[in-house]
Design an enzyme around this catalytic site. Structure first.
Site, PDB file in Angstrom:
ATOM      1  N   LYS A 153     -17.387   5.005  -2.625  1.00  0.00           N
ATOM      2  CA  LYS A 153     -15.988   4.607  -2.830  1.00  0.00           C
ATOM      3  C   LYS A 153     -15.763   3.336  -2.008  1.00  0.00           C
ATOM      4  O   LYS A 153     -15.594   3.381  -0.793  1.00  0.00           O
ATOM      5  CB  LYS A 153     -15.072   5.739  -2.325  1.00  0.00           C
ATOM      6  CG  LYS A 153     -13.735   5.854  -3.040  1.00  0.00           C
ATOM      7  CD  LYS A 153     -12.836   4.643  -2.925  1.00  0.00           C
ATOM      8  CE  LYS A 153     -12.060   4.606  -1.640  1.00  0.00           C
ATOM      9  NZ  LYS A 153     -11.339   3.333  -1.435  1.00  0.00           N
ATOM     10  N   CYS A 183     -15.662  -4.192  13.660  1.00  0.00           N
ATOM     11  CA  CYS A 183     -15.339  -2.997  14.446  1.00  0.00           C
ATOM     12  C   CYS A 183     -15.740  -3.161  15.907  1.00  0.00           C
ATOM     13  O   CYS A 183     -15.081  -2.656  16.799  1.00  0.00           O
ATOM     14  CB  CYS A 183     -16.044  -1.795  13.842  1.00  0.00           C
ATOM     15  SG  CYS A 183     -17.790  -2.122  13.560  1.00  0.00           S
ATOM     16  N   GLU A 233      -6.389  -1.448  18.246  1.00  0.00           N
ATOM     17  CA  GLU A 233      -7.246  -2.342  17.479  1.00  0.00           C
ATOM     18  C   GLU A 233      -6.378  -3.255  16.605  1.00  0.00           C
ATOM     19  O   GLU A 233      -5.603  -2.775  15.782  1.00  0.00           O
ATOM     20  CB  GLU A 233      -8.167  -1.501  16.600  1.00  0.00           C
ATOM     21  CG  GLU A 233      -9.240  -2.304  15.956  1.00  0.00           C
ATOM     22  CD  GLU A 233     -10.206  -1.443  15.162  1.00  0.00           C
ATOM     23  OE1 GLU A 233      -9.751  -0.484  14.510  1.00  0.00           O
ATOM     24  OE2 GLU A 233     -11.407  -1.738  15.174  1.00  0.00           O
ATOM     25  N   GLU A 282     -18.039   6.205  11.450  1.00  0.00           N
ATOM     26  CA  GLU A 282     -18.133   4.929  12.184  1.00  0.00           C
ATOM     27  C   GLU A 282     -16.734   4.353  12.188  1.00  0.00           C
ATOM     28  O   GLU A 282     -16.255   3.879  11.155  1.00  0.00           O
ATOM     29  CB  GLU A 282     -19.069   3.965  11.456  1.00  0.00           C
ATOM     30  CG  GLU A 282     -20.483   4.437  11.292  1.00  0.00           C
ATOM     31  CD  GLU A 282     -21.307   4.322  12.552  1.00  0.00           C
ATOM     32  OE1 GLU A 282     -20.763   3.868  13.577  1.00  0.00           O
ATOM     33  OE2 GLU A 282     -22.475   4.708  12.515  1.00  0.00           O
TER      34      GLU A 282
HETATM   35  P1  NAD Z   1      -9.430   2.247   6.376  1.00  0.00           P
HETATM   36  O1  NAD Z   1      -9.691   3.450   7.199  1.00  0.00           O
HETATM   37  O2  NAD Z   1      -8.053   1.925   6.007  1.00  0.00           O
HETATM   38  O3  NAD Z   1     -10.243   2.310   5.009  1.00  0.00           O
HETATM   39  C1  NAD Z   1     -11.630   2.554   4.969  1.00  0.00           C
HETATM   40  C2  NAD Z   1     -11.966   3.256   3.673  1.00  0.00           C
HETATM   41  O4  NAD Z   1     -11.354   4.537   3.685  1.00  0.00           O
HETATM   42  C3  NAD Z   1     -11.457   2.547   2.426  1.00  0.00           C
HETATM   43  O5  NAD Z   1     -12.411   2.689   1.396  1.00  0.00           O
HETATM   44  C4  NAD Z   1     -10.201   3.341   2.098  1.00  0.00           C
HETATM   45  O6  NAD Z   1      -9.860   3.287   0.736  1.00  0.00           O
HETATM   46  C5  NAD Z   1     -10.627   4.740   2.488  1.00  0.00           C
HETATM   47  N1  NAD Z   1      -9.523   5.657   2.753  1.00  0.00           N
HETATM   48  C6  NAD Z   1      -8.266   5.372   3.182  1.00  0.00           C
HETATM   49  N2  NAD Z   1      -7.530   6.504   3.283  1.00  0.00           N
HETATM   50  C7  NAD Z   1      -8.340   7.529   2.921  1.00  0.00           C
HETATM   51  C8  NAD Z   1      -8.175   8.938   2.817  1.00  0.00           C
HETATM   52  N3  NAD Z   1      -7.008   9.531   3.100  1.00  0.00           N
HETATM   53  N4  NAD Z   1      -9.214   9.682   2.430  1.00  0.00           N
HETATM   54  C9  NAD Z   1     -10.409   9.106   2.133  1.00  0.00           C
HETATM   55  N5  NAD Z   1     -10.624   7.788   2.187  1.00  0.00           N
HETATM   56  C10 NAD Z   1      -9.599   6.993   2.590  1.00  0.00           C
HETATM   57  O7  NAD Z   1     -10.114   1.074   7.175  1.00  0.00           O
HETATM   58  P2  NAD Z   1     -10.143  -0.446   6.768  1.00  0.00           P
HETATM   59  O8  NAD Z   1      -8.822  -1.030   7.096  1.00  0.00           O
HETATM   60  O9  NAD Z   1     -10.682  -0.607   5.373  1.00  0.00           O
HETATM   61  O10 NAD Z   1     -11.277  -0.994   7.745  1.00  0.00           O
HETATM   62  C11 NAD Z   1     -10.995  -1.383   9.013  1.00  0.00           C
HETATM   63  C12 NAD Z   1     -11.360  -0.298   9.995  1.00  0.00           C
HETATM   64  O11 NAD Z   1     -12.748   0.043   9.861  1.00  0.00           O
HETATM   65  C13 NAD Z   1     -11.218  -0.762  11.413  1.00  0.00           C
HETATM   66  O12 NAD Z   1     -10.604   0.244  12.178  1.00  0.00           O
HETATM   67  C14 NAD Z   1     -12.642  -0.980  11.880  1.00  0.00           C
HETATM   68  O13 NAD Z   1     -12.838  -0.877  13.250  1.00  0.00           O
HETATM   69  C15 NAD Z   1     -13.367   0.057  11.135  1.00  0.00           C
HETATM   70  N6  NAD Z   1     -14.783  -0.289  11.005  1.00  0.00           N
HETATM   71  C16 NAD Z   1     -15.701   0.410  11.735  1.00  0.00           C
HETATM   72  C17 NAD Z   1     -17.049   0.068  11.669  1.00  0.00           C
HETATM   73  C18 NAD Z   1     -18.059   0.824  12.456  1.00  0.00           C
HETATM   74  O14 NAD Z   1     -19.242   0.732  12.134  1.00  0.00           O
HETATM   75  N7  NAD Z   1     -17.682   1.557  13.476  1.00  0.00           N
HETATM   76  C19 NAD Z   1     -17.449  -0.962  10.850  1.00  0.00           C
HETATM   77  C20 NAD Z   1     -16.491  -1.658  10.126  1.00  0.00           C
HETATM   78  C21 NAD Z   1     -15.161  -1.296  10.199  1.00  0.00           C
END
Ligand code: NAD
Length: 490
Positions: free
Chosen positions: A176, A285, A384, A251
């Protein structure tokens, strides 16, 4: 005309059953980049069924591990051939400067696939110490159907971190993508399919998190969820996954400390700290968003740091000269603006930046931003921001640096700049994070496990450790004794 993309289920391109679509926006212009089929729960269900079928029977289930590895290696070669095309699509999809997609993200992503292609036939169980009348051994088996939910900041790389070990171990997968950036993932999966990955092994269901993501993480026939995204969404994923107690790896976010001691090579520390925060527009991240600078070199460091930051070229991500592209979305831009306002309200000193960069274009451009006089208690040092905003904090000595660095709910990564080898290692031990960089920042290696502590998540991607996340251990007990088990003596 806008490009159109469909869902990818069981080796076929299909519309969503509802017929719904959503728009993927080009962040450099704010205009529509592509129209994409929007998966609902019923599409996710079809994708999971296809992945289940491919896992239980058919060519993938019967393929020898060595053949699986060779096939993945062939995909890697095809990806190298199309790397420039994928880099352009990724930069258009999420705004990463083309220099970063071409020279960092694509090579790193393909290297991950090659690393796991090589591991496909090296998965091993063990023969256990046993008495002479029995045999005990373990089998390392694929887990089954993996649900991968990925964010928008490095769509291809973060998908590959899950896809490559999952496939190498013999699993099948439903991906997804983030709703902001589905296009590059669909293009990449097309290449997997063209090279010959059998139908149903990889399925992609673009759509919204609260619908398609929720359907995937709560689906009772998904055997494991691999998630990268925000800490808040990570909590929701754990709740959904608890419905059938499927394992999850998370992650999540970070507020990583990057610590510069007065004995560091100043120029390297300045350059590395800049890369640590402004790489990918600060949408990393592990970004070193809390920059701790020792009091004794504070002014000298800041002069050089701020000077260099003001020369960063913000602009069109497809221009080779661009060093910082647009933020991924209007929503992300507004989030950054809100945090800048909070920083000012709480008394932080805005040294440079702090505003939308309209000179760079109509897209979601922001100016590289530095706050100093920040304390570790301020919101901009605790939450963040996920943008090009750095909070600079003074520290006295090693003990003070360590205490402040660890005073956070996150534990993803940290950087230490020092020429004292003992101090470097002491700090590496003391920092409560999954990764510590000494005299560098943000570097990754396919062989090096990556993941968080505390609320940055759990599980390790990359390296040999990731194979453990995509295999399960079965113990086999064979009784060699002719008498067998007759406890009741009857
Ligand atoms: P997000 O959590 O909003 O979205 C991530 C994914 O989760 C998307 O595909 C989104 O559609 C999905 N999602 C959202 N709500 C959901 C739900 N209720 N159930 C299932 N899936 C759902 O994050 P973002 O804004 O896309 O990305 C930024 C975040 O990701 C930041 O907090 C960043 O630190 C983190 N990040 C972490 C790493 C790591 O390796 N630790 C790497 C990259 C990004």
């Amino acid at each position: 005309m806008d490009k159109k993309y469909q869902l990818f289920i069981n080796g076929k391109w299909v519309d969503a059953l509802s017929g719904k679509t959503f728009k993927s926006i080009n962040p450099a212009t704010g205009e529509v980049n592509a129209v994409v089929a929007e998966a609902g729960a019923e599409d996710v269900d079809l994708a999971v069924k296809a992945a289940r079928q491919a896992f239980e029977s058919g060519p993938w289930a019967n393929m020898a591990p060595g053949d699986r590895g060779r096939l993945l290696y062939k995909v890697a070669q095809a990806l190298w051939e199309k790397a420039d095309m994928l880099a352009t699509i990724e930069s258009t999809d999420n705004g990463l400067p083309i220099n970063e997609t071409k020279h960092i993200a694509m090579p790193a992503m393909i290297d991950v696939l090659e690393f796991y292609a090589g591991l496909a036939n090296k998965v091993q169980g063990a023969t256990l110490a046993s008495p002479s009348d029995r045999l005990n051994y373990t089998l390392k088996e694929p887990i089954g159907v993996i649900g991968a939910i990925v964010p928008w900041n490095f769509p291809l790389m973060l998908t590959m971190w899950k896809l490559a070990p999952a496939l190498a171990a013999g699993n099948t997968i439903v991906i997804k993508p983030a709703e902001q950036t589905p296009v590059s993932i669909l293009e990449m999966v097309k290449i997997f399919h063209e090279v010959g990955i059998p139908d149903g092994v990889i399925n992609v269901v673009p759509g919204y998190g609260s619908v398609a993501g929720e359907a995937l993480s709560s689906h009772s026939d998904i055997d494991k969820i691999a998630f990268t995204g925000s800490t808040n969404t990570g909590r929701l994923i754990m709740q959904s996954a608890s419905k059938n107690l499927k394992p999850v790896s998370l992650e999540l976010g970070g507020k990583s400390p990057n610590i510069v001691f007065d004995d560091a090579n100043l120029e390297n520390a300045v350059n590395g700290s800049m890369f640590g925060i402004f790489f990918a527009q600060g949408q990393v991240c592990a970004s070193g968003t809390r920059l701790f600078v020792q009091e004794s070199i504070y002014d000298k460091f800041m002069d050089s740091f701020v000077n260099k930051i003001q020369s960063i070229r913000v602009g069109n991500p497809l221009d080779q000269l661009t060093q910082m592209g647009p933020q991924v979305s209007q929503q992300q831009l507004e989030q950054i603006q809100r945090y800048v306002a909070v920083g000012l309200e709480q008394g932080a000193n805005l040294v440079t930046g702090g505003e939308r960069n309209l000179k760079a274009g109509n897209g979601y451009y922001f100016t590289p931003t530095v706050f100093d006089n920040v304390t570790n208690e301020m919101t901009i040092a605790r939450e963040e921001i996920f943008g090009p905003v750095i909070s600079v904090i003074r520290f006295k000595d090693e003990e003070d640096a360590l205490r402040k660095a660890n005073d956070t709910i996150y534990g993803l990564a940290a950087g230490v700049w020092t020429n004292d080898i003992k101090r470097g290692h002491r700090m590496a031990r003391g920092l409560k994070t999954g990764t510590v960089w000494v005299n560098t920042y943000s570097l990754l290696d396919s062989a090096a496990p990556f993941g968080g502590k505390k609320q940055s998540g759990f599980g390790r991607e990359l390296g040999l450790e990731a194979m453990d996340m995509y295999t399960s251990t079965k113990h086999v007990w064979v009784d060699l004794n002719e008498q067998g088990l007759n406890w009741y003596g009857v």
